[in-house]
Design an enzyme around this catalytic site. Structure first.
Site, PDB file in Angstrom:
ATOM      1  N   CYS A 199       0.853  -1.201   0.019  1.00  0.00           N
ATOM      2  CA  CYS A 199      -0.076   0.058  -0.015  1.00  0.00           C
ATOM      3  C   CYS A 199       0.838   1.258   0.073  1.00  0.00           C
ATOM      4  O   CYS A 199       1.477   1.542  -0.900  1.00  0.00           O
ATOM      5  CB  CYS A 199      -0.981  -0.004   0.924  1.00  0.00           C
ATOM      6  SG  CYS A 199      -2.576   0.981   0.774  1.00  0.00           S
ATOM      7  N   HIS A 202      -3.668  -5.007   0.175  1.00  0.00           N
ATOM      8  CA  HIS A 202      -3.488  -5.877   1.185  1.00  0.00           C
ATOM      9  C   HIS A 202      -3.764  -7.117   1.273  1.00  0.00           C
ATOM     10  O   HIS A 202      -4.726  -7.782   1.217  1.00  0.00           O
ATOM     11  CB  HIS A 202      -4.653  -5.094   2.336  1.00  0.00           C
ATOM     12  CG  HIS A 202      -4.430  -3.738   2.526  1.00  0.00           C
ATOM     13  ND1 HIS A 202      -3.867  -3.283   4.060  1.00  0.00           N
ATOM     14  CD2 HIS A 202      -4.743  -2.607   1.851  1.00  0.00           C
ATOM     15  CE1 HIS A 202      -3.956  -2.136   3.895  1.00  0.00           C
ATOM     16  NE2 HIS A 202      -4.481  -1.392   2.615  1.00  0.00           N
ATOM     17  N   GLU A 255      -3.020  -9.429   3.869  1.00  0.00           N
ATOM     18  CA  GLU A 255      -3.229  -9.962   5.047  1.00  0.00           C
ATOM     19  C   GLU A 255      -4.599 -10.542   5.350  1.00  0.00           C
ATOM     20  O   GLU A 255      -4.696 -11.218   6.260  1.00  0.00           O
ATOM     21  CB  GLU A 255      -2.849  -8.813   6.296  1.00  0.00           C
ATOM     22  CG  GLU A 255      -3.888  -7.762   6.524  1.00  0.00           C
ATOM     23  CD  GLU A 255      -3.976  -6.579   5.384  1.00  0.00           C
ATOM     24  OE1 GLU A 255      -4.980  -6.124   5.368  1.00  0.00           O
ATOM     25  OE2 GLU A 255      -3.017  -6.514   4.867  1.00  0.00           O
TER      26      GLU A 255
END
Length: 380
Positions: free
Chosen positions: A264, A354, A356
């Site tokens: 990001c 992202h 995660e």
């Protein structure tokens, strides 16, 4: 931002955009006034992770999903210690939380943390307006004594814009801390916190990485004081054009050829470190359903996004940089925005989204494994 935490369900509220468009509804969360940049998120779930993502600092988030709050709020899913959004806009909030993990309602949590919101407006019309006109400054006003429209609009137009905003240090940790490896420790990573989500170091810890999380103001000396096998640059809010400090640190990491991974904001920092420019997107990418192609494999991933700025790098060629050859590794299939960079002559890469998966799809989890592979190769 001024707030009151008294019951808000029937309190009138007004949303005012800087171009003069007005939406009227009822207060949701705290009563008062708040300001920020109006952006929309297309996620149909994961609102708790969105609210607590530091990347949303100084942004008023409009939820495109009409029904929000049905799973309530718990103490396990937050991505940081507080809600970071400046304001919250929903169409039809759930009247009752219905989930076995829920500990309180979303409305209660917003009130408790003093987050001003608005409900009962046409969020579809608002989203279409932001798509056509772009993200812009906004104010939400609620309470028994609302200012007149002219006064509210003037207050909105007095607020600072997101372009040129330097915000990472406002959301990052003030002191270093360590997230220990889960199981056998294999590597040590220095993670520069520009607005990191809690799940990110956890994903690395799952892979045997001891993560030393450092403040956004960390120097190269701070990074190498932990003797890292790799260096990570996190997500975060604000304009990457203001992040001269992190760019300088990353350039030193590249000079030392230490394995490097950024996500990001970290992707934008890598872009700047390599000599590319950055620019503000019209309305940005936010949500958990953005299609991205990994150009190294041809695979298309459904990914979680939250960015209003992007890297200006050529899609059709390999670029020469001060640190070797670089290419765009990932691209958004909606609008051809750069979603990843990789160096071809040393171990460094980044993505704009992202991986995660909190909350979001798991398609990009392999990126953490790719980072591990870089560190394994460097050690070998």
């Amino acid at each position: 931002m001024t707030t009151s935490t008294r019951g808000a369900a029937k309190v009138p509220a007004v949303l005012v955009l800087e171009d003069g468009r007005i939406f009227r509804g009822r207060a949701y969360g705290a009563v008062g006034e708040t300001f920020g940049e109006a952006v929309f998120s297309t996620g149909m779930t994961g609102y708790q992770e969105t609210l607590t993502d530091p990347s949303y600092h100084r942004q008023v988030v409009v939820m495109t999903a009409p029904h929000v709050g049905n799973t309530g709020v718990n103490d396990e899913d937050p991505e940081s210690a507080r809600i970071w959004v400046a304001g919250y806009v929903v169409r039809d909030p759930a009247r009752v939380s219905s989930n076995w993990r829920a500990q309180r309602s979303l409305d209660e949590e917003l009130r408790h943390q003093g987050v001003v919101g608005i409900q009962g407006i046409d969020t579809r019309a608002l989203t279409r307006h932001l798509r056509e006109c772009g993200a812009m400054r906004v104010g939400i006003f609620s309470g028994s004594a609302l200012p007149d429209e002219g006064t509210m609009l003037a207050e909105v137009r007095q607020q600072a814009e997101m372009k040129g905003a330097n915000l990472s240090a406002e959301v990052a940790t003030k002191e270093p801390y360590v997230v220990p490896a889960i199981g056998e420790k294999k590597f040590t990573v220095a993670a520069v916190d520009l607005g990191i989500k809690g799940m990110t170091p956890h994903r690395m810890a799952e892979r045997g990485i001891e993560v030393h999380v450092l403040p956004a103001t960390a120097t190269a000396e701070d990074v190498y004081a932990v003797n890292p096998d790799g260096v990570f640059f996190s997500n975060g809010p604000g304009d990457p054009a203001t992040a001269d400090g992190p760019v300088a640190v990353m350039q030193e990491v590249l000079r030392r050829r230490t394995p490097l991974f950024g996500i990001c904001f970290g992707n934008q920092i890598l872009g700047r470190a390599l000599g590319f420019g950055t620019y503000k997107l019209k309305y940005g990418h936010r949500g958990i359903n953005q299609p991205v192609q990994d150009r190294t494999t041809g695979k298309v991933e459904v990914t979680a996004h939250n960015h209003g700025f992007a890297v200006d790098a050529p899609l059709d060629k390999v670029s020469d940089t001060p640190f070797g050859r670089a290419e765009v590794s990932h691209v958004c299939l909606n609008d051809d925005v750069v979603e990843g960079l990789q160096l071809l002559d040393q171990p460094a890469f980044s993505v704009q989204y992202h991986p995660e998966a909190a909350a979001g799809p798991h398609d990009a989890a392999y990126l953490f494994d790719r980072f591990v592979s870089l560190m394994e190769a460097e050690r070998a």
